[in-house]
Enzyme design. Structure first.
Site, PDB file in Angstrom:
ATOM      1  N   CYS A  63     133.855  56.386  14.040  1.00 53.81           N
ATOM      2  CA  CYS A  63     134.935  55.426  14.323  1.00 53.81           C
ATOM      3  C   CYS A  63     136.180  56.122  14.885  1.00 53.81           C
ATOM      4  O   CYS A  63     136.766  56.982  14.228  1.00 53.81           O
ATOM      5  CB  CYS A  63     135.281  54.696  13.018  1.00 53.81           C
ATOM      6  SG  CYS A  63     136.704  53.608  13.183  1.00 53.81           S
ATOM      7  N   TYR A 194     135.557  49.153  24.072  1.00 53.24           N
ATOM      8  CA  TYR A 194     134.835  48.179  23.223  1.00 53.24           C
ATOM      9  C   TYR A 194     134.747  46.833  23.936  1.00 53.24           C
ATOM     10  O   TYR A 194     133.749  46.124  23.830  1.00 53.24           O
ATOM     11  CB  TYR A 194     135.535  48.009  21.864  1.00 53.24           C
ATOM     12  CG  TYR A 194     135.207  49.108  20.874  1.00 53.24           C
ATOM     13  CD1 TYR A 194     134.261  48.915  19.875  1.00 53.24           C
ATOM     14  CD2 TYR A 194     135.839  50.342  20.944  1.00 53.24           C
ATOM     15  CE1 TYR A 194     133.946  49.921  18.966  1.00 53.24           C
ATOM     16  CE2 TYR A 194     135.538  51.357  20.045  1.00 53.24           C
ATOM     17  CZ  TYR A 194     134.584  51.144  19.055  1.00 53.24           C
ATOM     18  OH  TYR A 194     134.281  52.134  18.173  1.00 53.24           O
TER      19      TYR A 194
HETATM   20  N1  LIG Z   1     142.628  48.073  12.890  1.00 55.70           N
HETATM   21  C1  LIG Z   1     141.704  48.927  12.322  1.00 55.70           C
HETATM   22  C2  LIG Z   1     140.392  48.841  13.051  1.00 55.70           C
HETATM   23  C3  LIG Z   1     139.340  49.638  12.374  1.00 55.70           C
HETATM   24  C4  LIG Z   1     137.937  49.240  12.858  1.00 55.70           C
HETATM   25  O1  LIG Z   1     137.778  48.321  13.673  1.00 55.70           O
HETATM   26  N2  LIG Z   1     136.938  49.946  12.325  1.00 55.70           N
HETATM   27  C5  LIG Z   1     135.563  49.643  12.659  1.00 55.70           C
HETATM   28  C6  LIG Z   1     134.788  50.904  12.975  1.00 55.70           C
HETATM   29  S1  LIG Z   1     135.270  51.671  14.473  1.00 55.70           S
HETATM   30  C7  LIG Z   1     134.861  49.072  11.449  1.00 55.70           C
HETATM   31  O2  LIG Z   1     135.019  49.560  10.352  1.00 55.70           O
HETATM   32  N3  LIG Z   1     134.034  48.056  11.661  1.00 55.70           N
HETATM   33  C8  LIG Z   1     133.225  47.481  10.627  1.00 55.70           C
HETATM   34  C9  LIG Z   1     133.046  46.015  10.856  1.00 55.70           C
HETATM   35  O3  LIG Z   1     133.494  45.523  11.888  1.00 55.70           O
HETATM   36  O4  LIG Z   1     132.492  45.371   9.991  1.00 55.70           O
HETATM   37  C10 LIG Z   1     142.295  50.318  12.363  1.00 55.70           C
HETATM   38  O5  LIG Z   1     142.711  50.774  13.440  1.00 55.70           O
HETATM   39  O6  LIG Z   1     142.369  50.930  11.331  1.00 55.70           O
END
Ligand SMILES: N[C@@H](CCC(=O)N[C@@H](CS)C(=O)NCC(=O)O)C(=O)O
Length: 314
Positions: A63, A194
């Site tokens: 991530c 993305y």
């Molecule tokens: N706004 C968050 C975004 C984090 C994010 O989107 N993380 C993704 C991985 S890159 C995630 O954990 N996705 C799991 C999901 O969508 O269920 C940040 O910047 O901390």
């Protein structure tokens, strides 16, 4: 994802989309700040005093948002006072899972199997995606913050009374320029790739593709005067944000996300710049290419067979 604290069977890693098929990222829900004296920060509640050993980061190496918190932790010399757990790179049927993949961890702190258990442990009726990174408070057993932009910003200053935390990543004379470059890097690159990868219409994909390569061209041009980093000789927060996308680009975004006009290795200034940052002490430890490839190529909606490409050579 969770709805009223219950894990949904039909969960998809592809997030929301708008009427034109454009990918929309969820906004973060926990926005408390660690502060030197525990007073409330910019948003959220107080009670999170800067203390060595009190805080923990839950991350995925795949991530980019989580990786930027790891980079800030390394650059600010906080590795010995903030502990870390790394989830498996492959999203399971129940989202992020702790475990056995090489370089991943069990959750020794809370004994969770899945990341979503930590969310419901502190918010039993939580609705939303159980994202990483999560900054965890071991003392009060709660989530401090799950927005990486906040976490990076707080790491820059709040532990300075406890130890020498090195160079300022947001010098005040550059703060507003850093904020605006950060916003551009986020919309056109970090999230732009993305939007290309998760676009559900040709139009949305091409719009994102153009945005991504226009941004790369303009940053290549910015580095053409020989500067080491985006704002000159000193690395700032904006460099952290750009690096996390550059390092994933050739191995994941070029193929899986169809951002394939060219690779970063074909952009000489950006390529050299990426390696300059990778060579800084501590940064290599925040990058795990095996996790990045395994993780992105396990996204079934984009790659149903789960086959991980052999190339490109690193
Ligand atoms: N706004 C968050 C975004 C984090 C994010 O989107 N993380 C993704 C991985 S890159 C995630 O954990 N996705 C799991 C999901 O969508 O269920 C940040 O910047 O901390």
């Amino acid at each position: 994802m969770l709805v009223n604290g219950v894990w949904q069977e039909n969960w998809q890693p592809v997030q929301n989309k708008d009427e034109k098929g454009r990918f929309i990222r969820q906004t973060s829900s926990f926005r408390n700040w660690i502060t030197p004296d525990g007073s409330p920060g910019i948003t959220g509640e107080g009670g999170f005093k800067a203390e060595a050993g009190r805080y923990h980061l839950y991350v995925a190496y795949i991530c980019p948002w989580a990786s930027r918190t790891l980079m800030a932790r390394a650059l600010k010399g906080l590795e010995d006072i903030i502990s870390v757990s790394v989830v498996n790179p492959k999203l399971s049927e129940q989202g992020w899972q702790f475990g056995d993949f090489h370089g991943s961890d069990r959750d020794d702190l809370n004994g969770a199997t899945y990341m979503h258990e930590l969310y419901t442990q502190i918010a039993p009726d939580f609705t939303g995606r159980a994202t990483v990174p999560v900054l965890w408070d071991k003392k009060n057993k709660t989530i401090v913050n799950n927005e990486s932009a906040d976490i990076v910003r707080m790491f820059n200053t709040v532990f300075a009374d406890l130890k020498d935390t090195g160079p300022d990543l947001v010098p005040s004379e550059l703060a507003s320029e850093i904020d605006s470059l950060n916003a551009y890097i986020y919309s056109d690159l970090n999230n732009g790739v993305y939007q290309a990868g998760f676009a559900s219409t040709q139009e949305a994909y091409e719009e994102a593709f153009e945005k991504v390569f226009n941004a790369l061209d303009s940053l290549e041009e910015r580095l053409a005067d020989g500067r080491k980093f985006l704002f000159g000789d000193a690395l700032t927060e904006s460099d952290i944000r750009l690096f996390v996308t550059l390092i994933r680009f050739d191995v994941a975004y070029h193929g899986l996300f169809k951002c394939n006009r060219n690779m970063i290795r074909e952009m000489p200034k950006l390529h050299a710049y990426m390696h300059r940052i990778l060579a800084i002490e501590g940064i290599q430890r925040t990058v795990n290419i095996e996790h990045i490839k395994a993780g992105y190529y396990s996204i079934k909606a984009l790659n149903p067979t789960g086959i991980v490409p052999v190339g490109p050579a690193l």
